[in-house]
Design a protein around this motif. Structure first.
Motif, PDB file in Angstrom:
ATOM      1  N   PRO A   1       0.895  -1.128  -0.015  1.00 39.64           N
ATOM      2  CA  PRO A   1      -0.006  -0.104  -0.021  1.00 39.64           C
ATOM      3  C   PRO A   1       0.754   1.135   0.080  1.00 39.64           C
ATOM      4  O   PRO A   1       0.391   2.368  -0.674  1.00 39.64           O
ATOM      5  N   ALA A   2       2.100   1.103   0.646  1.00 40.84           N
ATOM      6  CA  ALA A   2       2.990   2.475   0.821  1.00 40.84           C
ATOM      7  C   ALA A   2       3.584   2.918  -0.693  1.00 40.84           C
ATOM      8  O   ALA A   2       3.875   4.042  -0.931  1.00 40.84           O
ATOM      9  N   ILE A   3       3.428   1.837  -1.655  1.00 43.40           N
ATOM     10  CA  ILE A   3       4.449   2.333  -3.017  1.00 43.40           C
ATOM     11  C   ILE A   3       3.390   2.159  -4.090  1.00 43.40           C
ATOM     12  O   ILE A   3       3.685   2.434  -5.331  1.00 43.40           O
ATOM     13  N   HIS A   4       2.374   1.474  -3.829  1.00 49.45           N
ATOM     14  CA  HIS A   4       1.528   0.930  -5.229  1.00 49.45           C
ATOM     15  C   HIS A   4       1.072   2.177  -6.011  1.00 49.45           C
ATOM     16  O   HIS A   4       0.176   2.886  -5.278  1.00 49.45           O
TER      17      HIS A   4
END
Length: 159
Positions: free
Chosen positions: A71-74
């Motif tokens: 979730p932090a990079i998608h």
């Protein structure tokens, strides 16, 4: 001109194809795993060698799974487009030929699967490491050139 990465295929067994993904400077970013060649059949064959544009795909089950896992990079699933006779060719985590379904799997380590076929290991870590650069490649209309034959400078031969 847009950036071009190279997926250089190195080795094949009855089930899988091992390669390496390199940036424009020739630095290996990760190992790759694809299916063996099976006449470009959907979901069971690697894609043909060629030059393919990279885009961000913001729909589909893989996009949803990757968004939940990272979730932090998608920002979208990484897709190669304009592959002859094929669609939804993604770069996503997985370790074994049974995980590919025609897609490309990154790995930090090359290894062997439970059936002793070629495999990549630590795929999630490899994916997380290269993903931001793949997003940049997609946003700059970049390409990945998939090669079956090794370049003469590497002293290799055809698969």
């Amino acid at each position: 001109m847009s950036a071009e990465w190279v997926l250089q295929r190195l080795e094949q067994d009855a089930h899988a194809t091992l390669g390496e993904l390199r940036d424009p400077k020739g630095n290996r970013l990760c190992w790759t795993l694809e299916n063996a060649w099976r006449n470009n059949e959907r979901r069971v064959s690697r894609i043909p060698a060629g030059r393919y544009r990279v885009i961000l795909r913001d729909f589909g089950s893989w996009n949803d799974r990757l968004a939940a896992r990272f979730p932090a990079i998608h920002r979208g699933a990484i897709e190669l487009i304009d592959v002859p006779g094929r669609s939804a060719i993604l770069i996503h985590p997985g370790n074994y030929h049974t995980d590919t379904l025609g897609c490309i799997l990154p790995g930090q380590i090359k290894g062997r699967g439970p059936d002793d076929s070629l495999a990549v290991l630590q795929s999630g870590a490899a994916y997380a490491a290269i993903y931001p650069r793949l997003v940049d490649l997609a946003q700059s209309a970049g390409h990945i050139r998939v090669r079956d034959e090794r370049e003469k400078t590497h002293g290799g031969t055809a698969l």
